[in-house]
Design a protein around this motif. Structure first.
Motif, mmCIF file in Angstrom:
data_model
loop_
_atom_site.group_PDB
_atom_site.id
_atom_site.type_symbol
_atom_site.label_atom_id
_atom_site.label_comp_id
_atom_site.label_asym_id
_atom_site.label_seq_id
_atom_site.Cartn_x
_atom_site.Cartn_y
_atom_site.Cartn_z
ATOM 1 N N ALA A 83 18.771 -25.000 0.665
ATOM 2 C CA ALA A 83 18.754 -23.640 0.109
ATOM 3 C C ALA A 83 20.043 -23.358 -0.651
ATOM 4 C CB ALA A 83 18.564 -22.623 1.232
ATOM 5 N N THR A 84 21.148 -23.969 -0.225
ATOM 6 C CA THR A 84 22.424 -23.751 -0.917
ATOM 7 C C THR A 84 22.362 -24.261 -2.356
ATOM 8 O OG1 THR A 84 23.229 -25.840 0.018
ATOM 9 C CG2 THR A 84 23.838 -23.796 1.170
ATOM 10 N N LYS A 87 20.408 -21.745 -4.397
ATOM 11 C CA LYS A 87 21.275 -20.599 -4.680
ATOM 12 C C LYS A 87 22.246 -20.914 -5.819
ATOM 13 C CE LYS A 87 24.484 -17.270 -2.619
ATOM 14 N NZ LYS A 87 25.416 -17.361 -3.765
ATOM 15 N N GLU A 88 22.809 -22.127 -5.802
ATOM 16 C CA GLU A 88 23.737 -22.514 -6.866
ATOM 17 C C GLU A 88 23.051 -22.542 -8.229
ATOM 18 O OE1 GLU A 88 27.013 -24.379 -7.106
ATOM 19 O OE2 GLU A 88 27.451 -24.890 -5.028
ATOM 20 N N ASP A 91 22.637 -18.988 -9.331
ATOM 21 C CA ASP A 91 23.950 -18.491 -9.758
ATOM 22 C C ASP A 91 24.320 -19.040 -11.133
ATOM 23 O OD1 ASP A 91 24.220 -17.098 -7.398
ATOM 24 O OD2 ASP A 91 25.550 -18.568 -6.443
#
Length: 234
Positions: A83-84, A87-88, A91
Motif C-alpha cells: 500500500a505504501t 500511496k507514493e 503522491d
C-alpha cells in the motif's frame, strides 16, 4: 504559388511548455519503487502497454498515467504491491499536477509576432482541469483567439473544429511536437502541419513523417515559424 493563411494553431504540451520531462521523472521514481520486482526496461514496456489499453477509458493526461502505473504495479507484483507504493504513486501524480509551468524558448515572441495577422488557436488534448490549470499558469491565455481542449486529436477532431469555427482547412496551420496528433491528423483534415520536435516525446505519439507532402514542414524551433509562414505566403 503564394498561399493565404488565416489561422495558426498550436499544440500545448511540449510545444508551448515542458510536459513529457515530468512524466519521465515520475516513471524513474516508479522504477525505483518496484526495483525489487522487475527491471526498469520490463516495467517501462508493461506500463506503456497499460497506457495503450487504457486510453479509451482514461484518455490522455496525468490521471490516466497514475492509474496505469497502479495497474502495472499490481500486475508485476502478482497483486502483492505494498500500500505504501500505491500511496507514493498517488503522491507522485499530485506532485505532477502541482508542478509549475516552464515555457519553451520562442513561444511568447512567436505568438505575439503572428497575432496581429492571424487568428491564433491552442488545440490540445488531455484532462480538462489540468490543461486549464497549465494554460492559466502559463500567462498565455489572453494571447489566443480560441482554445480547444479535446479528448483526442485525430482527423475527425480537426474537421469538427474547423467546421464549428468556420475555418477553411487549407488556410489553417497546426504546429506541434507530435507527428501523429499535430502533423498527420491535421494534414488528413486538409490543413497544414508543422513539426517542431521536442527532445522527449511519448512513444504513443510517434509516427512516420509524411515526407514529400506539400503541406508538411519541419522546423528546428518556434523561432523559425514566422519566416516559414512568410515564405509560404509570398
Amino acid at each position: 504559388m503564394p498561399h493565404k493563411f488565416s489561422t495558426i494553431a498550436f499544440d500545448a504540451d511540449d510545444t508551448l511548455w515542458e510536459n513529457e520531462a515530468f512524466f519521465r521523472l515520475t516513471q524513474d521514481r516508479f522504477a525505483q519503487l518496484l526495483v525489487d520486482y522487475t527491471d526498469p526496461d520490463t516495467l517501462a514496456a508493461r506500463l506503456l502497454a497499460a497506457e495503450r489499453r487504457n486510453l479509451g477509458h482514461y484518455g490522455f493526461g496525468i490521471k490516466g498515467f497514475v492509474l496505469s502505473m497502479i495497474e502495472t504495479a499490481i500486475e508485476v507484483t502478482d497483486e502483492k504491491v505494498p500500500a505504501t507504493v500505491i500511496k507514493e504513486l498517488i503522491d507522485a501524480g499530485q506532485d505532477m499536477l502541482r508542478h509549475p509551468i516552464h515555457l519553451l524558448d520562442g513561444v511568447t515572441e512567436t505568438i505575439e509576432k503572428l497575432a496581429s495577422d492571424y487568428d491564433i488557436l491552442m488545440i490540445t488534448k488531455g484532462d480538462l482541469l489540468d490543461q486549464e490549470r497549465k494554460l492559466a499558469q502559463s500567462g498565455l491565455g489572453d494571447k489566443f483567439d480560441g482554445i480547444e481542449i479535446v479528448s483526442a486529436k485525430d482527423c475527425a477532431t480537426y474537421r469538427n473544429i474547423f467546421t464549428h469555427r468556420q475555418i477553411d482547412p487549407n488556410s489553417a496551420m497546426m504546429v506541434g511536437n507530435s507527428m501523429k496528433s499535430d502533423v498527420i491528423a491535421p494534414i488528413q483534415a486538409g490543413a497544414w502541419g508543422v513539426f517542431v520536435p521536442h527532445n522527449l516525446t511519448w512513444a504513443i505519439e510517434h509516427a512516420a513523417p509524411p515526407v514529400g507532402h506539400a503541406r508538411f514542414h519541419e522546423l528546428e524551433n518556434l523561432f523559425g515559424l514566422p519566416d516559414l509562414i512568410h515564405t509560404l505566403s509570398t
